[in-house]
Design a protein around this motif. Sequence first.
Motif, PDB file in Angstrom:
ATOM      1  N   LYS A 296       0.865  -1.178   0.000  1.00  0.00           N
ATOM      2  CA  LYS A 296       0.000   0.000   0.000  1.00  0.00           C
ATOM      3  C   LYS A 296       0.904   1.230   0.000  1.00  0.00           C
ATOM      4  O   LYS A 296       1.735   1.388   0.899  1.00  0.00           O
ATOM      5  CB  LYS A 296      -0.877  -0.015   1.247  1.00  0.00           C
ATOM      6  N   PRO A 297       0.767   2.105  -0.988  1.00  0.00           N
ATOM      7  CA  PRO A 297       1.596   3.318  -0.996  1.00  0.00           C
ATOM      8  C   PRO A 297       1.259   4.219   0.184  1.00  0.00           C
ATOM      9  O   PRO A 297       0.089   4.431   0.499  1.00  0.00           O
ATOM     10  CB  PRO A 297       1.224   4.012  -2.305  1.00  0.00           C
ATOM     11  N   ILE A 298       2.295   4.692   0.847  1.00  0.00           N
ATOM     12  CA  ILE A 298       2.136   5.635   1.966  1.00  0.00           C
ATOM     13  C   ILE A 298       3.238   6.678   1.831  1.00  0.00           C
ATOM     14  O   ILE A 298       4.394   6.331   1.595  1.00  0.00           O
ATOM     15  CB  ILE A 298       2.243   4.930   3.334  1.00  0.00           C
ATOM     16  N   HIS A 299       2.887   7.918   1.980  1.00  0.00           N
ATOM     17  CA  HIS A 299       3.879   8.995   1.949  1.00  0.00           C
ATOM     18  C   HIS A 299       3.778   9.743   3.261  1.00  0.00           C
ATOM     19  O   HIS A 299       3.050  10.718   3.395  1.00  0.00           O
ATOM     20  CB  HIS A 299       3.651   9.911   0.743  1.00  0.00           C
ATOM     21  N   SER A 300       4.498   9.232   4.246  1.00  0.00           N
ATOM     22  CA  SER A 300       4.491   9.797   5.588  1.00  0.00           C
ATOM     23  C   SER A 300       5.910   9.686   6.122  1.00  0.00           C
ATOM     24  O   SER A 300       6.430   8.586   6.273  1.00  0.00           O
ATOM     25  CB  SER A 300       3.513   9.023   6.483  1.00  0.00           C
ATOM     26  N   GLY A 301       6.548  10.823   6.390  1.00  0.00           N
ATOM     27  CA  GLY A 301       7.933  10.784   6.829  1.00  0.00           C
ATOM     28  C   GLY A 301       8.780  10.089   5.783  1.00  0.00           C
ATOM     29  O   GLY A 301       8.731  10.408   4.609  1.00  0.00           O
ATOM     30  N   LYS A 302       9.527   9.074   6.202  1.00  0.00           N
ATOM     31  CA  LYS A 302      10.368   8.314   5.275  1.00  0.00           C
ATOM     32  C   LYS A 302       9.671   7.067   4.733  1.00  0.00           C
ATOM     33  O   LYS A 302      10.254   6.335   3.942  1.00  0.00           O
ATOM     34  CB  LYS A 302      11.665   7.917   5.970  1.00  0.00           C
TER      35      LYS A 302
ATOM     36  N   ALA B 271      -3.282   8.139  10.687  1.00  0.00           N
ATOM     37  CA  ALA B 271      -3.162   9.481  10.107  1.00  0.00           C
ATOM     38  C   ALA B 271      -1.707   9.936  10.116  1.00  0.00           C
ATOM     39  O   ALA B 271      -1.317  10.799   9.338  1.00  0.00           O
ATOM     40  CB  ALA B 271      -4.037  10.463  10.871  1.00  0.00           C
ATOM     41  N   SER B 272      -0.920   9.372  11.010  1.00  0.00           N
ATOM     42  CA  SER B 272       0.503   9.679  11.101  1.00  0.00           C
ATOM     43  C   SER B 272       1.291   8.364  11.096  1.00  0.00           C
ATOM     44  O   SER B 272       1.827   7.941  12.117  1.00  0.00           O
ATOM     45  CB  SER B 272       0.801  10.487  12.362  1.00  0.00           C
ATOM     46  N   ALA B 273       1.327   7.724   9.930  1.00  0.00           N
ATOM     47  CA  ALA B 273       1.937   6.398   9.810  1.00  0.00           C
ATOM     48  C   ALA B 273       3.412   6.392  10.211  1.00  0.00           C
ATOM     49  O   ALA B 273       3.888   5.437  10.816  1.00  0.00           O
ATOM     50  CB  ALA B 273       1.772   5.874   8.391  1.00  0.00           C
TER      51      ALA B 273
ATOM     52  N   ARG C 183       7.536   4.414  13.858  1.00  0.00           N
ATOM     53  CA  ARG C 183       8.695   4.624  14.742  1.00  0.00           C
ATOM     54  C   ARG C 183       8.411   4.148  16.162  1.00  0.00           C
ATOM     55  O   ARG C 183       9.256   3.507  16.785  1.00  0.00           O
ATOM     56  CB  ARG C 183       9.084   6.095  14.754  1.00  0.00           C
ATOM     57  N   ASP C 184       7.234   4.474  16.681  1.00  0.00           N
ATOM     58  CA  ASP C 184       6.915   4.169  18.078  1.00  0.00           C
ATOM     59  C   ASP C 184       6.540   2.712  18.323  1.00  0.00           C
ATOM     60  O   ASP C 184       6.843   2.168  19.387  1.00  0.00           O
ATOM     61  CB  ASP C 184       5.770   5.051  18.570  1.00  0.00           C
ATOM     62  N   ASN C 185       5.870   2.081  17.373  1.00  0.00           N
ATOM     63  CA  ASN C 185       5.299   0.762  17.628  1.00  0.00           C
ATOM     64  C   ASN C 185       5.902  -0.378  16.825  1.00  0.00           C
ATOM     65  O   ASN C 185       5.657  -1.538  17.144  1.00  0.00           O
ATOM     66  CB  ASN C 185       3.788   0.805  17.362  1.00  0.00           C
ATOM     67  N   VAL C 186       6.656  -0.056  15.807  1.00  0.00           N
ATOM     68  CA  VAL C 186       7.270  -1.106  15.000  1.00  0.00           C
ATOM     69  C   VAL C 186       8.784  -1.026  15.125  1.00  0.00           C
ATOM     70  O   VAL C 186       9.426  -1.940  15.643  1.00  0.00           O
ATOM     71  CB  VAL C 186       6.823  -1.024  13.518  1.00  0.00           C
ATOM     72  N   GLU C 187       9.362   0.068  14.675  1.00  0.00           N
ATOM     73  CA  GLU C 187      10.825   0.205  14.645  1.00  0.00           C
ATOM     74  C   GLU C 187      11.456   0.046  16.029  1.00  0.00           C
ATOM     75  O   GLU C 187      12.473  -0.621  16.166  1.00  0.00           O
ATOM     76  CB  GLU C 187      11.184   1.560  14.045  1.00  0.00           C
ATOM     77  N   GLU C 188      10.835   0.640  17.054  1.00  0.00           N
ATOM     78  CA  GLU C 188      11.412   0.583  18.403  1.00  0.00           C
ATOM     79  C   GLU C 188      11.078  -0.708  19.143  1.00  0.00           C
ATOM     80  O   GLU C 188      11.779  -1.070  20.076  1.00  0.00           O
ATOM     81  CB  GLU C 188      10.929   1.777  19.223  1.00  0.00           C
ATOM     82  N   GLU C 189      10.010  -1.400  18.745  1.00  0.00           N
ATOM     83  CA  GLU C 189       9.541  -2.565  19.490  1.00  0.00           C
ATOM     84  C   GLU C 189       9.871  -3.913  18.848  1.00  0.00           C
ATOM     85  O   GLU C 189       9.926  -4.923  19.535  1.00  0.00           O
ATOM     86  CB  GLU C 189       8.024  -2.477  19.699  1.00  0.00           C
ATOM     87  N   LEU C 190      10.074  -3.929  17.530  1.00  0.00           N
ATOM     88  CA  LEU C 190      10.281  -5.179  16.814  1.00  0.00           C
ATOM     89  C   LEU C 190      11.640  -5.198  16.119  1.00  0.00           C
ATOM     90  O   LEU C 190      12.194  -4.149  15.812  1.00  0.00           O
ATOM     91  CB  LEU C 190       9.179  -5.361  15.761  1.00  0.00           C
ATOM     92  N   THR C 191      12.132  -6.387  15.861  1.00  0.00           N
ATOM     93  CA  THR C 191      13.391  -6.535  15.142  1.00  0.00           C
ATOM     94  C   THR C 191      13.099  -6.762  13.664  1.00  0.00           C
ATOM     95  O   THR C 191      12.371  -7.688  13.314  1.00  0.00           O
ATOM     96  CB  THR C 191      14.199  -7.723  15.701  1.00  0.00           C
ATOM     97  N   GLY C 192      13.672  -5.899  12.839  1.00  0.00           N
ATOM     98  CA  GLY C 192      13.457  -6.003  11.403  1.00  0.00           C
ATOM     99  C   GLY C 192      14.664  -6.598  10.704  1.00  0.00           C
ATOM    100  O   GLY C 192      15.769  -6.617  11.237  1.00  0.00           O
ATOM    101  N   ARG C 193      14.409  -7.085   9.495  1.00  0.00           N
ATOM    102  CA  ARG C 193      15.467  -7.651   8.658  1.00  0.00           C
ATOM    103  C   ARG C 193      15.393  -6.963   7.305  1.00  0.00           C
ATOM    104  O   ARG C 193      14.361  -6.982   6.633  1.00  0.00           O
ATOM    105  CB  ARG C 193      15.246  -9.158   8.496  1.00  0.00           C
TER     106      ARG C 193
END
Length: 87
Positions: free
Chosen positions: A4-10, A50-52, A57-67
């Motif tokens: 899904k295209p999203i244009h919010s921050g980066k 509304a602020s993806a 940042r708050d709920n995915v990047e800081e809480e989960l480990t990404g690859r």
Amino acid sequence: MEMKPIHSGKLRGVGYDARTRTLRVELEGGVLIDYANVGEEIWRRLATSASAWSYYRDNVEEELTGRRVPGAGAMAGTKKNPLDDLF
């Protein structure tokens, strides 16, 4: 995985595979990051926020480990808006 295209921050796109519970985010420059074992609720909130960027940042990047996923990005086929470089 459909993105899904999203244009919010980066953020430039988000996708979710319910079968594998994998959340994929695309950042500026086509960087893809997969997060494993993500519940549908996190996906739903990110995709509808509304602020993806803040939610990510708050709920995915800081809480989960990404690859990081090698590749040019799932949304690379979309044309870049030449006005994006002006802002």
